[in-house]
Design a protein around this motif. Structure first.
Motif, PDB file in Angstrom:
ATOM      1  N   ASP A 283      -2.044   5.769 -11.799  1.00 14.99           N
ATOM      2  CA  ASP A 283      -2.792   5.804 -10.917  1.00 14.99           C
ATOM      3  C   ASP A 283      -2.945   4.333 -10.329  1.00 14.99           C
ATOM      4  O   ASP A 283      -3.403   3.231 -11.872  1.00 14.99           O
ATOM      5  CB  ASP A 283      -4.273   5.484 -10.193  1.00 14.99           C
ATOM      6  CG  ASP A 283      -4.268   7.754 -10.031  1.00 14.99           C
ATOM      7  OD1 ASP A 283      -2.677   8.270  -9.861  1.00 14.99           O
ATOM      8  OD2 ASP A 283      -5.221   8.570 -11.019  1.00 14.99           O
TER       9      ASP A 283
ATOM     10  N   TRP B 176      -6.401   0.182  -6.810  1.00 17.39           N
ATOM     11  CA  TRP B 176      -6.024  -0.370  -5.405  1.00 17.39           C
ATOM     12  C   TRP B 176      -7.403  -0.889  -4.553  1.00 17.39           C
ATOM     13  O   TRP B 176      -6.623  -2.326  -4.220  1.00 17.39           O
ATOM     14  CB  TRP B 176      -6.205   0.553  -4.509  1.00 17.39           C
ATOM     15  CG  TRP B 176      -4.149   1.435  -4.580  1.00 17.39           C
ATOM     16  CD1 TRP B 176      -4.005   3.072  -4.599  1.00 17.39           C
ATOM     17  CD2 TRP B 176      -3.353   1.025  -4.487  1.00 17.39           C
ATOM     18  NE1 TRP B 176      -3.046   2.823  -4.774  1.00 17.39           N
ATOM     19  CE2 TRP B 176      -2.029   1.692  -4.545  1.00 17.39           C
ATOM     20  CE3 TRP B 176      -2.611  -0.629  -3.767  1.00 17.39           C
ATOM     21  CZ2 TRP B 176      -0.774   1.695  -4.057  1.00 17.39           C
ATOM     22  CZ3 TRP B 176      -1.306  -0.789  -3.104  1.00 17.39           C
ATOM     23  CH2 TRP B 176      -1.128   0.482  -4.503  1.00 17.39           C
TER      24      TRP B 176
ATOM     25  N   SER C 205      10.346   2.663   2.649  1.00 18.20           N
ATOM     26  CA  SER C 205       9.423   2.876   2.125  1.00 18.20           C
ATOM     27  C   SER C 205       8.594   2.648   0.744  1.00 18.20           C
ATOM     28  O   SER C 205       9.080   2.235   0.070  1.00 18.20           O
ATOM     29  CB  SER C 205       8.914   4.723   2.703  1.00 18.20           C
ATOM     30  OG  SER C 205       8.726   5.470   1.427  1.00 18.20           O
ATOM     31  N   ASN C 206       7.945   1.861   0.984  1.00 20.67           N
ATOM     32  CA  ASN C 206       6.909   1.233   0.222  1.00 20.67           C
ATOM     33  C   ASN C 206       6.904   2.192  -1.400  1.00 20.67           C
ATOM     34  O   ASN C 206       7.767   1.603  -2.143  1.00 20.67           O
ATOM     35  CB  ASN C 206       5.545   0.871   0.513  1.00 20.67           C
ATOM     36  CG  ASN C 206       4.895  -0.094   1.003  1.00 20.67           C
ATOM     37  OD1 ASN C 206       6.440  -0.117   1.782  1.00 20.67           O
ATOM     38  ND2 ASN C 206       3.937  -0.437   1.439  1.00 20.67           N
ATOM     39  N   ASP C 207       6.338   3.473  -0.628  1.00 19.22           N
ATOM     40  CA  ASP C 207       6.582   4.181  -2.177  1.00 19.22           C
ATOM     41  C   ASP C 207       8.524   4.824  -3.123  1.00 19.22           C
ATOM     42  O   ASP C 207       7.964   4.647  -3.614  1.00 19.22           O
ATOM     43  CB  ASP C 207       5.601   5.923  -1.810  1.00 19.22           C
ATOM     44  CG  ASP C 207       4.213   5.238  -1.646  1.00 19.22           C
ATOM     45  OD1 ASP C 207       4.046   4.266  -2.284  1.00 19.22           O
ATOM     46  OD2 ASP C 207       3.501   5.961  -1.251  1.00 19.22           O
TER      47      ASP C 207
ATOM     48  N   GLU D  55      -0.740   4.466   3.954  1.00 21.14           N
ATOM     49  CA  GLU D  55      -2.002   3.334   4.495  1.00 21.14           C
ATOM     50  C   GLU D  55      -1.367   2.492   4.546  1.00 21.14           C
ATOM     51  O   GLU D  55      -2.048   0.958   4.905  1.00 21.14           O
ATOM     52  CB  GLU D  55      -3.043   3.461   2.549  1.00 21.14           C
ATOM     53  CG  GLU D  55      -3.303   4.361   2.712  1.00 21.14           C
ATOM     54  CD  GLU D  55      -3.898   4.632   1.746  1.00 21.14           C
ATOM     55  OE1 GLU D  55      -3.841   3.234   0.620  1.00 21.14           O
ATOM     56  OE2 GLU D  55      -4.805   5.332   0.756  1.00 21.14           O
ATOM     57  N   SER D  56       0.086   1.681   4.850  1.00 16.31           N
ATOM     58  CA  SER D  56       1.227   0.387   5.717  1.00 16.31           C
ATOM     59  C   SER D  56       0.371   1.021   6.800  1.00 16.31           C
ATOM     60  O   SER D  56       1.526   1.457   7.797  1.00 16.31           O
ATOM     61  CB  SER D  56       1.903   0.926   4.506  1.00 16.31           C
ATOM     62  OG  SER D  56       3.244  -0.184   5.056  1.00 16.31           O
TER      63      SER D  56
ATOM     64  N   ARG E 157       8.765   1.797  -4.821  1.00 18.23           N
ATOM     65  CA  ARG E 157       8.463   1.402  -5.774  1.00 18.23           C
ATOM     66  C   ARG E 157       8.645   2.422  -7.344  1.00 18.23           C
ATOM     67  O   ARG E 157       8.892   1.888  -8.025  1.00 18.23           O
ATOM     68  CB  ARG E 157       6.854   1.646  -6.210  1.00 18.23           C
ATOM     69  CG  ARG E 157       5.665   1.667  -6.815  1.00 18.23           C
ATOM     70  CD  ARG E 157       4.555   1.643  -6.467  1.00 18.23           C
ATOM     71  NE  ARG E 157       4.319   1.628  -5.194  1.00 18.23           N
ATOM     72  CZ  ARG E 157       2.986   1.090  -4.562  1.00 18.23           C
ATOM     73  NH1 ARG E 157       2.663   0.321  -3.649  1.00 18.23           N
ATOM     74  NH2 ARG E 157       3.283   1.889  -3.319  1.00 18.23           N
ATOM     75  N   GLN E 158       9.160   4.148  -6.920  1.00 16.64           N
ATOM     76  CA  GLN E 158       9.476   5.107  -7.570  1.00 16.64           C
ATOM     77  C   GLN E 158      11.101   4.135  -7.629  1.00 16.64           C
ATOM     78  O   GLN E 158      10.916   4.247  -9.379  1.00 16.64           O
ATOM     79  CB  GLN E 158       9.495   5.702  -6.896  1.00 16.64           C
ATOM     80  CG  GLN E 158      10.343   6.930  -7.834  1.00 16.64           C
ATOM     81  CD  GLN E 158       9.592   7.402  -8.910  1.00 16.64           C
ATOM     82  OE1 GLN E 158       8.231   7.992  -8.448  1.00 16.64           O
ATOM     83  NE2 GLN E 158       9.639   7.975 -10.380  1.00 16.64           N
TER      84      GLN E 158
ATOM     85  N   PRO F 199       0.647  -1.005   0.149  1.00 14.70           N
ATOM     86  CA  PRO F 199      -0.052   0.104  -0.074  1.00 14.70           C
ATOM     87  C   PRO F 199       0.475   1.525  -0.365  1.00 14.70           C
ATOM     88  O   PRO F 199       2.334   1.096   0.562  1.00 14.70           O
ATOM     89  CB  PRO F 199      -0.892  -0.036   1.354  1.00 14.70           C
ATOM     90  CG  PRO F 199      -1.122  -0.963   1.604  1.00 14.70           C
ATOM     91  CD  PRO F 199       0.801  -2.074   1.405  1.00 14.70           C
ATOM     92  N   ARG F 200       0.007   2.064  -0.728  1.00 18.22           N
ATOM     93  CA  ARG F 200       0.846   3.652  -0.229  1.00 18.22           C
ATOM     94  C   ARG F 200       1.565   3.472   1.224  1.00 18.22           C
ATOM     95  O   ARG F 200       0.713   3.287   1.890  1.00 18.22           O
ATOM     96  CB  ARG F 200       0.063   4.803  -0.564  1.00 18.22           C
ATOM     97  CG  ARG F 200      -0.278   4.666  -2.442  1.00 18.22           C
ATOM     98  CD  ARG F 200      -0.651   5.949  -2.573  1.00 18.22           C
ATOM     99  NE  ARG F 200      -1.953   5.722  -2.267  1.00 18.22           N
ATOM    100  CZ  ARG F 200      -3.299   5.595  -2.829  1.00 18.22           C
ATOM    101  NH1 ARG F 200      -3.493   6.122  -4.430  1.00 18.22           N
ATOM    102  NH2 ARG F 200      -3.863   5.582  -2.507  1.00 18.22           N
ATOM    103  N   ASP F 201       2.005   4.283   1.369  1.00 17.56           N
ATOM    104  CA  ASP F 201       3.072   4.914   2.668  1.00 17.56           C
ATOM    105  C   ASP F 201       2.118   5.139   3.238  1.00 17.56           C
ATOM    106  O   ASP F 201       1.859   4.690   4.924  1.00 17.56           O
ATOM    107  CB  ASP F 201       4.369   5.538   2.969  1.00 17.56           C
ATOM    108  CG  ASP F 201       5.393   5.615   1.465  1.00 17.56           C
ATOM    109  OD1 ASP F 201       5.413   3.673   1.397  1.00 17.56           O
ATOM    110  OD2 ASP F 201       6.168   6.348   1.337  1.00 17.56           O
TER     111      ASP F 201
END
Lengths: 313, 248
Positions: free
Chosen positions: A261, A264, A220-222, A204-205, A225-226, A200-202
C-alpha cells in the motif's frame, strides 16, 4: 454554427485520432485542462532541475559532472518546449511563472524530496525519470498537437536519462560496501515517492474521466503504475538490490507484480506543501526569478535601443 | 622546453577551465531566464570538456597510471595553478558575464598562439576548443553590451563588476616560468586582448579600461590563491576523498 455542432466536430476529430491544433475550436474545459497539465509539466521540468542541480558541484568525477550538467540542461530545454506548447493555448510564460510562484500552479511532488547522496542521482534517473517516461510515452499520442510533438522530443532524451541513471547505480552496485549501501539507501528513499508520481488511485482522480474521453490521457493512473512496478521489479535484480516492499511478489494469475500500500497521507501532505523541500524549491525559483528581473529589464531596454538605432539609420 | 614545464602549463590550462566551469555550474537551474540558463550551461559544459582534454593530456605526460580525476580531485589548494580570475565568486549576472568575457577573450588569444606552437597535442586541443571559445566570446560580450547599455541599474552593476574583477586580469599577462619555457608571447596576448576588450567596452558604453592604473593581484599561476579557492575545492572534491579508491 451551433455550439453542440462544434463540440461534435471536435469530438469526431478526437475519435478519428486527428490532432487538435491551436487555431481549432475546442471546448473551454479542454483548453483549461491542457493548459493546466502542460504548464504543470513545464514547471516540473524547471523545479526538477533543483534537486539534481544540487550535485553538479559535488559530482564524484569529471565525466559524471559533465553528464549531470547535460542532463539538468536537458530539463531546462524540456521546460522551454513545454512552455512554448502551453503558450499556444493563450497564456504567456510570465503568467505561468507567476502562477507557479503564487502557488496557483503545481509541479510534480517528487521534486519536493531531498537529494542526500550521490546515489540519488542514479535513483532519480532510474526511478523518477523511469516513472515519468511511462506517462510521457503515453503523451506522445495525446490529442493536443503541440503537446504531443513536444513529448516526442522529450521522450528520446528521457529514456537516455533513465539509462544513465541506471548506469550510475550499476557502478555503485559493483563498488565498495559503502557504495552498495548508498545505492540501496537511495532506492529505499525514492521507491515509494516514485510510485506516487502516477497520482491518486483511479477512483479518486478528479480530472481523469474527461481527460480519457478527450484522449489527453490514454491510460489510467493505476494502469501506468502497474506497468512501472512490473518493469522496475525486474530491473532491480540486475543491480542485486531490493525494493523496500515486503508485499512485492509476482502474481502468476494476473501476470503482474502485486505490491504493497502506498502511504496516501504522505502523498497528500506533500501535495499540500508539507513535503521535505516544498518551501526550499519554491524559494529557489522565486529567488532566481526576482534576482533575474534587472537582467531581463536590461535586455529589453537594450533591444529597444538597438531597434531605435536601426530605424534612425 | 622541459617535460615539467609542459606538464605545469597543461595543468594551468586544465585548472583554469575546471575552476571557471565549477563556478559557472552553480548557475544551472538558477539563471535569470530559461534561455540563458541553457546558454551558460553550454559554456560550462565546454569548459569542463576542455579541462578534461587538458587533464587527460597532463595525466599522459605524468604517466604511472595517472588519471584526469586524480589531477582534478586529489591535488590541494597550493597545487592548483588556475588564474585567480577563474576562482572569483559568481556575484550577480554582471560579474559572471564579465568574468567570462575576460577569460574567453584571453583563451581566444592564447589558443590562437597554441595553434602554431611546438606541441602538437596542445595545438589539437586548442583548435577544437577555439570553435567553442569564439562562441563564448560572442555570447558573453553581447551580454556585456546589453548590461552596459541597458538600464541605469544594469550599467551601474556592470561598472561595479569591472571594479571588482579588473584587478585580477593583470595576472593573465604575467608569464609564469612554464609559460616562458613554452615561449608564450604574453606581450602580444596582452595587446590583442586589450584591443578586443576596449572595443567591447566602447560598444557597451563603459569607460575604457587601463592595465596600468590599477594594482593587479598575482599568484594563481604558481599556486597562491585567494581564500575562495579552498571552499570551492572542498565542495568539488569531497565525494572522491570521502570514499578513496572507488570507481564512480
Amino acid at each position: 454554427m451551433e455550439h453542440h455542432n462544434l463540440e461534435q466536430i471536435f469530438q469526431d476529430k478526437i475519435d478519428q485520432e486527428i490532432k487538435i491544433e491551436p487555431r481549432d475550436w475546442m471546448p473551454d474545459a479542454y483548453r483549461k485542462t491542457n493548459l493546466r497539465q502542460i504548464s504543470q509539466h513545464a514547471h516540473s521540468e524547471i523545479v526538477g532541475m533543483l534537486p539534481e542541480g544540487n550535485w553538479i558541484s559535488r559530482a564524484p568525477s569529471l565525466k559524471r559532472k559533465s553528464i549531470l550538467l547535460a542532463k539538468v540542461q536537458d530539463e531546462a530545454g524540456h521546460g522551454l518546449y513545454l512552455y512554448a506548447a502551453a503558450e499556444t493555448l493563450g497564456q504567456s510564460r510570465e503568467q505561468m511563472i507567476e502562477d507557479l510562484h503564487s502557488g496557483r500552479a503545481k509541479y510534480s511532488s517528487i521534486f519536493n524530496y531531498p537529494t542526500l547522496t550521490w546515489a540519488d542521482m542514479g535513483a532519480i534517473g532510474w526511478l523518477v525519470d523511469g516513472a515519468a517516461i511511462m506517462n510521457q510515452v503515453m503523451l506522445t499520442r495525446t490529442s493536443y498537437g503541440p503537446y504531443a510533438r513536444a513529448m516526442v522530443r522529450i521522450c528520446k532524451e528521457e529514456s537516455f536519462h533513465q539509462r544513465q541513471g541506471f548506469e550510475v547505480l550499476l557502478v555503485l552496485s559493483k563498488g565498495s560496501d559503502a557504495q552498495k549501501a548508498m545505492c540501496q539507501d537511495a532506492i529505499n528513499r525514492w521507491w515509494w515517492p516514485a510510485l506516487m508520481m502516477f497520482g491518486p488511485r483511479d477512483g479518486e482522480s478528479t480530472n481523469s474521466d474527461m481527460s480519457m474521453k478527450w484522449k489527453i490521457k490514454r491510460k489510467s493512473n493505476d494502469e501506468l503504475r502497474q506497468q512501472f512496478v512490473d518493469m522496475i521489479a525486474e530491473q532491480v535484480k540486475l543491480l542485486n538490490m531490493t525494493l523496500p516492499d515486503e508485499k512485492l511478489r509476482w502474481n502468476d494469475s494476473k501476470k503482474h507484480y502485486d505490491f504493497g500500500d502506498i502511504n496516501w497521507d504522505e502523498f497528500w501532505q506533500v501535495v499540500k506543501g508539507n513535503g521535505p523541500c516544498n518551501k526550499e524549491r519554491l524559494a529557489a525559483r522565486k529567488k532566481a526569478w526576482e534576482e533575474g528581473r534587472w537582467v531581463r529589464e536590461a535586455a529589453s531596454a537594450y533591444a529597444a535601443k538597438q531597434k531605435q538605432k536601426q530605424q534612425a539609420a | 622546453m622541459t617535460n615539467a614545464s609542459l606538464i605545469d602549463f597543461t595543468l594551468y590550462l586544465a585548472d583554469s577551465t575546471l575552476i571557471l566551469g565549477q563556478r559557472n555550474g552553480d548557475w544551472c537551474g538558477h539563471g535569470p531566464v530559461l534561455e540563458q540558463d541553457i546558454a551558460i550551461t553550454n559554456v560550462t559544459l565546454d569548459l569542463i570538456g576542455q579541462s578534461r582534454s587538458f587533464y587527460q593530456y597532463a595525466a599522459q605526460l605524468i604517466g604511472n597510471g595517472c588519471t584526469e580525476d586524480q589531477l582534478a580531485y586529489w591535488r590541494n589548494e597550493r597545487e592548483f595553478k588556475n588564474a585567480l580570475l577563474c576562482e572569483r565568486p559568481n556575484g550577480d549576472w554582471a560579474q559572471t558575464i564579465l568574468r567570462q568575457t575576460f577569460f574567453s577573450f584571453y583563451q581566444r588569444e592564447l589558443f590562437t598562439q597554441l595553434l602554431h606552437g611546438a606541441d602538437t597535442t596542445l595545438s589539437a586541443i586548442a583548435e577544437k576548443s577555439l570553435k567553442e571559445v569564439r562562441y563564448h566570446c560572442r555570447w558573453s560580450s553581447e551580454w556585456v553590451c546589453r548590461l552596459g547599455d541597458g538600464t541605469q541599474e544594469s550599467h551601474e552593476r556592470m561598472l561595479a563588476a569591472v571594479e571588482n574583477l579588473w584587478p585580477y586580469v593583470g595576472e593573465l599577462f604575467v608569464a609564469a616560468p612554464y609559460e616562458t619555457a613554452l615561449q608564450i608571447d604574453t606581450a602580444t596576448l596582452k595587446s590583442n586582448w586589450m584591443d578586443a576588450i576596449t572595443a567591447v567596452f566602447t560598444e557597451a558604453t563603459l569607460p575604457p579600461p587601463s592595465l596600468t592604473s590599477t594594482f593587479m593581484h598575482t599568484g594563481g599561476k604558481n599556486g597562491q590563491h585567494t581564500e575562495a579557492l579552498g571552499y570551492l575545492l572542498a565542495e568539488l572534491q569531497y565525494v572522491q576523498r570521502s570514499y578513496p579508491g572507488c570507481e564512480w
